[in-house]
Write a protein that holds these residues in place. Sequence first.
Motif, PDB file in Angstrom:
ATOM      1  N   GLY A 147       0.608  -1.054   0.017  1.00  0.00           N
ATOM      2  CA  GLY A 147      -0.001   0.020  -0.012  1.00  0.00           C
ATOM      3  C   GLY A 147       1.151   0.919   0.402  1.00  0.00           C
ATOM      4  N   GLU A 175     -17.443   1.561  -0.814  1.00  0.00           N
ATOM      5  CA  GLU A 175     -16.008   1.112  -0.285  1.00  0.00           C
ATOM      6  C   GLU A 175     -16.692  -0.077  -1.516  1.00  0.00           C
ATOM      7  OE1 GLU A 175     -13.211  -0.468   2.870  1.00  0.00           O
ATOM      8  OE2 GLU A 175     -15.438   0.165   3.377  1.00  0.00           O
ATOM      9  N   ASP A 218     -11.934  -2.259  -3.047  1.00  0.00           N
ATOM     10  CA  ASP A 218     -10.900  -2.927  -2.118  1.00  0.00           C
ATOM     11  C   ASP A 218      -9.978  -1.687  -2.750  1.00  0.00           C
ATOM     12  OD1 ASP A 218     -11.638  -5.198  -1.566  1.00  0.00           O
ATOM     13  OD2 ASP A 218     -10.986  -6.294  -3.445  1.00  0.00           O
ATOM     14  N   ARG A 246      -8.677   7.315   9.952  1.00  0.00           N
ATOM     15  CA  ARG A 246      -7.408   6.283  10.017  1.00  0.00           C
ATOM     16  C   ARG A 246      -7.721   5.925  11.613  1.00  0.00           C
ATOM     17  NH1 ARG A 246      -3.505  11.143   7.578  1.00  0.00           N
ATOM     18  NH2 ARG A 246      -3.305  10.241   5.769  1.00  0.00           N
ATOM     19  N   ARG A 296     -10.737   2.912  11.247  1.00  0.00           N
ATOM     20  CA  ARG A 296     -10.517   2.535  10.653  1.00  0.00           C
ATOM     21  C   ARG A 296      -8.619   1.923  10.701  1.00  0.00           C
ATOM     22  NH1 ARG A 296     -13.902   1.348   6.361  1.00  0.00           N
ATOM     23  NH2 ARG A 296     -12.392  -0.536   6.160  1.00  0.00           N
ATOM     24  N   LEU A 318      -6.776  -0.077   8.068  1.00  0.00           N
ATOM     25  CA  LEU A 318      -6.146   0.075   6.342  1.00  0.00           C
ATOM     26  C   LEU A 318      -4.147   0.507   6.505  1.00  0.00           C
ATOM     27  CD1 LEU A 318      -9.090   1.804   5.078  1.00  0.00           C
ATOM     28  CD2 LEU A 318      -8.363  -0.160   4.927  1.00  0.00           C
ATOM     29  N   LEU A 371      -4.409   5.567   3.734  1.00  0.00           N
ATOM     30  CA  LEU A 371      -5.927   6.045   3.086  1.00  0.00           C
ATOM     31  C   LEU A 371      -5.279   7.351   3.595  1.00  0.00           C
ATOM     32  CD1 LEU A 371      -8.481   5.820   3.458  1.00  0.00           C
ATOM     33  CD2 LEU A 371      -8.663   6.076   6.364  1.00  0.00           C
ATOM     34  N   LYS A 415      -7.266   3.774  -1.014  1.00  0.00           N
ATOM     35  CA  LYS A 415      -6.782   2.325   0.344  1.00  0.00           C
ATOM     36  C   LYS A 415      -5.253   2.249   0.078  1.00  0.00           C
ATOM     37  CE  LYS A 415     -10.060   0.295   1.198  1.00  0.00           C
ATOM     38  NZ  LYS A 415     -11.579  -0.206   1.918  1.00  0.00           N
ATOM     39  N   SER A 416      -4.859   2.135  -1.715  1.00  0.00           N
ATOM     40  CA  SER A 416      -3.596   2.386  -2.043  1.00  0.00           C
ATOM     41  C   SER A 416      -2.644   3.678  -2.435  1.00  0.00           C
ATOM     42  CB  SER A 416      -3.295   0.905  -2.574  1.00  0.00           C
ATOM     43  OG  SER A 416      -3.620   1.198  -3.578  1.00  0.00           O
TER      44      SER A 416
END
Length: 324
Positions: free
Chosen positions: A20, A102, A104, A132, A135, A138, A141, A159-160
């Motif tokens: 990520g 949402e 991936d 952050r 979640r 993750l 983000l 998310k990456s």
Amino acid sequence: MSSTEAGSLAAVRYLDVTAGADGQRLDNYLITQLKGAPRTLVYRIIRKGEVRINKKRAKADTRLQTGDQVRVPPIRLTEKASQTPVGDSLRDLLQGDALIYENDAVLVLNKPAGLAVHGGSGVRVGLIEALRQVRPELDFLELVHRLDKDTSGCILLAKSRKALNILQDQLRAKQMGKFYQAWVLGNWPVELREVDAPIDRASSPSGERRMRIAEPGAGKASLTRFKILKRLGSLTLIEAEPVTGRTHQIRVHARFAGFPLLGDPKYGDEAINERFRRAGIGRMFLHARRLVFSDPLTGQRLTIEAPLDKSWKQVEQDKVKNHE
């Protein structure tokens, strides 16, 4: 520990770079990982050689690769810089109704009016910092774009690192559609379908961020397209599509056209705003209604809509009640 030292990372840490964070700059990676650490501290420990990548000194703009090991020295965080806990109401919102899409690669939230996207300048915790915390699973983000604090609606997060780069490329290439709704003061004319006027920063003795239509030959080119959705007495509900992405663009262009936004604290009509506040309608009526973009994973074109909150109906009820 002194009374001003609220947090501590007192031992050397070794962070393994995941997929990520592949391609991310070292400084941005540390700012994300060392939650609550001031930027000045992050740059200082890099400059002094206390941060190592695979046992070697590195610069702030070094790009990380999956599998790299980052050495972080012991640091102390002051009370001001330590992480502000997310309140229960905001936590519930971010885990519930605010999340509208949402997969991936991305998150799309319906940001409430009054919530800043970033902490700082008197804001202890913003949307990204709160999310952050909410979640923590993750690894990555980041915001793809921003919304003003007083604007509600669709906000897109990646998310990456790969997804962020793809989506920001879409923004730069004008391949991402952003469509807003706004109540404006006055009867917007049918023939007024766009405002093409450069925008520049306005001087403000207080240091407050304000923008203005630029003098000839100055400012940044700015284009907004408009469409009438509904008329209600002395108000018009419009759709606005900012083709360019300047600060306060829709608000400045609407004011320049002679139709300021209802509830706008910077560019609006304070007397009318106050009348609506007395009726219990106190927000700025600008909402990021619809977002159109290509999924970074599949390339599929997605259209995401953010519902309007109850204050939009309150405007119509107030106008009917007052026969305007």
